[in-house]
Structures are given as structure tokens and as C-alpha cells.
Design an enzyme around this catalytic site. Structure first.
Site, mmCIF file in Angstrom:
data_model
loop_
_atom_site.group_PDB
_atom_site.id
_atom_site.type_symbol
_atom_site.label_atom_id
_atom_site.label_comp_id
_atom_site.label_asym_id
_atom_site.label_seq_id
_atom_site.Cartn_x
_atom_site.Cartn_y
_atom_site.Cartn_z
ATOM 1 N N ASN A 9 46.384 44.310 5.811
ATOM 2 C CA ASN A 9 47.182 44.431 7.027
ATOM 3 C C ASN A 9 48.311 43.409 6.905
ATOM 4 O OD1 ASN A 9 48.245 44.505 9.585
ATOM 5 N ND2 ASN A 9 46.338 43.978 10.649
ATOM 6 N N ARG A 94 47.000 49.156 6.455
ATOM 7 C CA ARG A 94 47.262 49.488 7.847
ATOM 8 C C ARG A 94 48.770 49.707 7.979
ATOM 9 N NH1 ARG A 94 45.640 46.176 13.271
ATOM 10 N NH2 ARG A 94 46.543 47.690 14.701
ATOM 11 N N HIS A 182 47.680 51.178 18.395
ATOM 12 C CA HIS A 182 46.295 50.655 18.416
ATOM 13 C C HIS A 182 45.283 51.754 18.101
ATOM 14 C CE1 HIS A 182 47.715 47.155 21.133
ATOM 15 N NE2 HIS A 182 47.558 46.702 19.905
ATOM 16 N N ARG A 242 55.517 40.348 24.432
ATOM 17 C CA ARG A 242 56.325 41.552 24.700
ATOM 18 C C ARG A 242 56.320 41.869 26.188
ATOM 19 N NH1 ARG A 242 53.246 45.287 20.445
ATOM 20 N NH2 ARG A 242 52.485 43.421 19.416
ATOM 21 N N GLU A 381 38.896 47.318 13.348
ATOM 22 C CA GLU A 381 39.914 48.205 12.776
ATOM 23 C C GLU A 381 39.759 48.340 11.262
ATOM 24 O OE1 GLU A 381 42.352 45.601 14.950
ATOM 25 O OE2 GLU A 381 43.507 47.210 15.871
#
Ligand code: ADP
Length: 403
Positions: A9, A94, A182, A242, A381
Site C-alpha cells: 500500500n 492497493r 474504502h 479533509r 484490508e
């Protein structure tokens, strides 16, 4: 030799990795997890074993020439020194954006890589960095199969209307639609829901992935029907740094009245807003919780986070036509009982009655009998990626065997 899967990732200055062993007919077994950060400046390396015990670390003082490529080469050497008798079977990446094209993980070749490069403008802060290790591996280890797993794929089950943005056709035709993100986290949770009984596996569920990035996903029968992130990972909830959803008028105001340029506006919305922007001190929920009793801005940042989660739950419940269960996951969702308590209190309109003791324990069911269910379920994940890789490699071997 045990076949091994490497899951990567990559961010702009970081590379997270996990290593799994493949055992036929069984769940992939995690043997290492670790990361490089500070790539390009002052890189650090840290690796733990599958149970979390720290095994090794390293630091390079002058790191200008130590980027993703050097990190991968260091990792390959480290693995060969620490894993007698392993054989790397594949590398998984990823990748944030599969665009409108990729509905599931894909074996990467030159044509796939070129297609993925076309999606860089759709996720300018992530996609390019995600693709970098793919290029490095094909250059340095060209014989290794590489598999890309996407954060967008899980949302492909959403109805057309949930993905539509009310813009003219010539803009929509450029790929401007709601994608959702996600997806690897949501796919992992959907895969374990059958272990938790009927409402999760077959009911109307809202999953709250609350980490540094945060989003909610409405699932019916374990499939995504709506989600709070849209065209970009900027939409929906306020996050660590964010803004979340914002009236587009604010952007025009920053551009034309405040005379910020596009890069500055982007920096404000992605890196200086959310919990950090409102609190003025931190994007880290642990710090904000510690400060909140004495710092009104830290308290306000948390209050806004909870308020927005509750409003977005309402919107997703409307899309689902009901609610059987809410699931908390990721850094804040799994570890912060105060956020879970405040969200369930704000969403008491849905009938939630918290089980305080269970909430403090922080795993499994955290509501009382007779309440809609709320659960804490850790996400994984990397494991869903390793499973996908294992399945794809098995499929490939089968295809080879049958000609
Ligand atoms: P990312 O989106 O970067 O993967 P994570 O899922 O790791 O993020 O979540 C990071 C967030 O989780 C941070 O805001 C961090 O403060 C929060 N967090 C982690 N542990 C705790 C804790 N024990 N209590 C409160 N918040 C926590």
C-alpha cells in the site's frame, strides 16, 4: 517452499507492506507487517511479526535517493535474509481507483497499467503513488505476477441513480460520477458478516469506517447500495484533514474573492481542513479527546464529526429504506468508545440503546436487547487483498492446467 504473498500500500512518502503465507484450502496466514515512511527525505523502516511483535527497524539519514524503488529492494533483501525457504508467489497492490472499468481485482500487464494511469486525474493525490511500486516490480522482478485491488470495486453494485451526479452529459461522459472508496475495508466486513448472524449478513446495515479518512457505506445483503464518498475521497464526512462535503460556492469564493490558486484550494480541502482545520491543533482523535475538556475548538471539531456522521447515517438509512445494524470500524471506530457513544446518542432517533460495558470493551455487539444492533468489528484490508490474490492465483493455475 511455502508460497508467499506480498501486499503493498504505497503513499507519496510511505510504503506499507504485509507478507502472508499461502496454505492450500486455508486462509492466508500473516507473517510480517511493516512500513517505510519518510521516503525521499529521512526514511525509516519498521517490521513486526504476524502477532505484532517488533522484529527489526532501520533509518537512513540522507534519503533523497531512497524512494519506493530502494524501499522495495531493501524489503526483498530483508525477506530473503529472514525467510529461509520462501517463494514469492505474487505482489498485490492497493490501488485507489479502478475507474468505471475494473469491477474486481485484476492481473496487471502493460495494457492494464496504461489504463490505470488514465485514472490518475481522478485521484491525483493517490493513484500515481499507488502505481509506482507496480512499475518498480515489473522492472526489477518482471517474472512476478502483480495483482491490483481497488478501493472503488466494492461499490459497483450501487444502482445507477446512486452514482449519478446532476451534471450535463458531456461532463458525465468524462467519467464524472460517484465512485465511492474504502471498498477493501467494506468488502472485508461484508465477508465476515455471515459469522455475526442474520441482520449483518442479510439486513440493512450502515458501516462507519472512521479512520484518518472516513466514510459510511449502506449495505443491503452485504452489497453496497450507497456511500458518502463520491467522485473523490474528499466527499462526505469531515475527516482528519479533509473537509468532506462542501458547497461548491465556497470553492468559487476561495478562488475569486480570496484569490487562492487551484493548488492552494486543493491543499486547504485535502490537508488543512476536517478535524485539523476546525480544532486548529490536530487531526488525531486521541489528541483531540485529550484536549477536548479544556479546549473548546478541539471539542467543536469532535462535535462536528459526530453531527455529520449522524446526518449522513440518516441519509443512508433513507437510501436503504430502514436500518437493522450499524458497524463501527477503522482507527477511531475500533478504538474510541467516546465517539461510538456520541454517535449512538446522536442517532437515538433510530432507537439505539448502548450497552456501556460492551462499548468500553470495544469488540462485538455494543447495544442492548431490543435496540437496533451496533457492532465494533475490526477491518482488515490487507487480508481481503491476500484472499483475492490467492483466489486469482488458484484460478490462473487451473486455467494453465486445463490448457
Ligand atoms: P488511516 O485512515 O490513516 O488508515 P486509521 O484507521 O489508522 O487511519 O485511524 C487513525 C485515527 O484513529 C486517528 O485519528 C487516531 O487518533 C484514531 N485512533 C487510533 N487509536 C485510537 C484510540 N485509542 N482512541 C481514539 N482514537 C484513536
Amino acid at each position: 517452499m511455502v508460497p508467499t504473498l506480498l501486499v503493498l500500500n504505497a503513499g507519496s512518502s510511505s510504503l506499507k507492506f504485509q507478507v502472508f503465507e499461502q496454505h492450500e484450502g486455508k486462509e492466508p496466514r500473516r507473517v510480517f507487517r511493516g512500513l517505510f515512511d519518510g521516503l525521499g527525505t529521512a526514511p525509516n523502516f519498521m517490521v513486526r511479526d504476524g502477532s505484532g511483535t517488533r522484529l527489526d527497524e532501520g533509518r537512513w539519514e540522507s534519503g533523497e535517493r531512497f524512494g519506493h524503488e530502494q524501499a522495495l529492494l531493501h524489503l526483498a533483501t530483508w525477506l530473503s535474509e529472514h525467510r529461509g525457504g520462501y517463494r514469492l508467489a505474487a505482489v498485490g497492490h492497493r490501488v485507489v481507483h479502478g475507474g468505471p472499468v475494473f469491477r474486481k481485482p485484476v492481473l496487471v500487464d502493460d495494457a492494464v497499467l496504461r489504463t490505470l494511469e488514465q485514472f490518475i486525474p481522478l485521484a491525483p493525490l493517490h493513484q500515481g503513488h499507488n502505481l509506482e511500486p507496480i512499475r518498480v516490480v515489473s522492472r526489477r522482478f518482471p517474472q512476478l505476477p502483480q495483482i491490483a485491488c481497488f478501493d472503488t470495486s466494492f461499490h459497483q453494485t450501487q444502482p445507477e441513480i446512486a452514482r449519478l451526479i446532476a451534471l450535463p452529459r458531456e461532463i458525465r461522459d468524462k467519467g464524472v460520477q460517484r465512485y465511492g472508496f474504502h471498498g477493501l475495508s467494506y468488502a472485508y466486513l461484508a465477508s465476515v458478516f455471515p459469522n455475526y448472524g442474520a441482520p449483518l449478513a442479510s439486513g440493512k446495515v450502515v458501516v462507519a469506517h472512521l479512520g484518518n479518512g472516513a466514510s459510511l457505506c449502506a449495505m443491503a445483503n452485504g452489497a453496497s447500495v450507497a456511500t458518502t464518498m463520491g467522485f473523490s475521497a474528499l466527499d462526505g464526512l469531515p475527516m482528519g484533514t479533509r473537509s468532506g462535503s462542501i458547497d461548491a460556492g465556497v470553492i468559487f469564493y476561495m478562488l475569486s474573492e480570496m484569490r487562492l490558486d487551484v493548488a492552494e484550494v486543493e491543499q486547504v480541502l485535502y490537508s488543512r481542513s476536517g478535524l485539523l482545520g476546525v480544532s486548529g491543533v490536530s487531526n488525531d482523535m486521541r489528541k483531540l479527546r485529550a484536549l477536548a475538556p479544556t479546549d473548546p475548538d478541539a471539542r467543536l471539531a469532535i462535535d462536528l464529526f459526530v453531527y455529520r456522521i449522524n446526518r449522513e447515517i440518516g441519509s443512508l438509512v433513507a437510501a436503504l429504506g430502514g436500518l437493522d445494524a450499524l458497524v463501527f470500524t477503522a482507527g477511531i471506530g475500533e478504538n474510541d468508545p467516546a465517539t461510538r457513544r456520541e454517535v449512538l446518542h446522536a442517532a437515538r432517533w433510530a432507537g439505539f440503546k448502548i450497552d456501556e460495558e460492551a462499548n468500553m470493551r470495544g469488540t462485538g455487539l455494543i447495544t442492548q436487547e431490543g435496540s437496533p444492533q451496533a457492532w465494533v468489528i475490526p477491518t482488515d484490508e490487507e487480508l481481503i487483498m491476500a484472499r483475492d490474490m490467492q483466489r486469482m492465483l488458484a484460478g490462473e493455475q487451473l486455467a494453465e492446467a486445463t490448457g
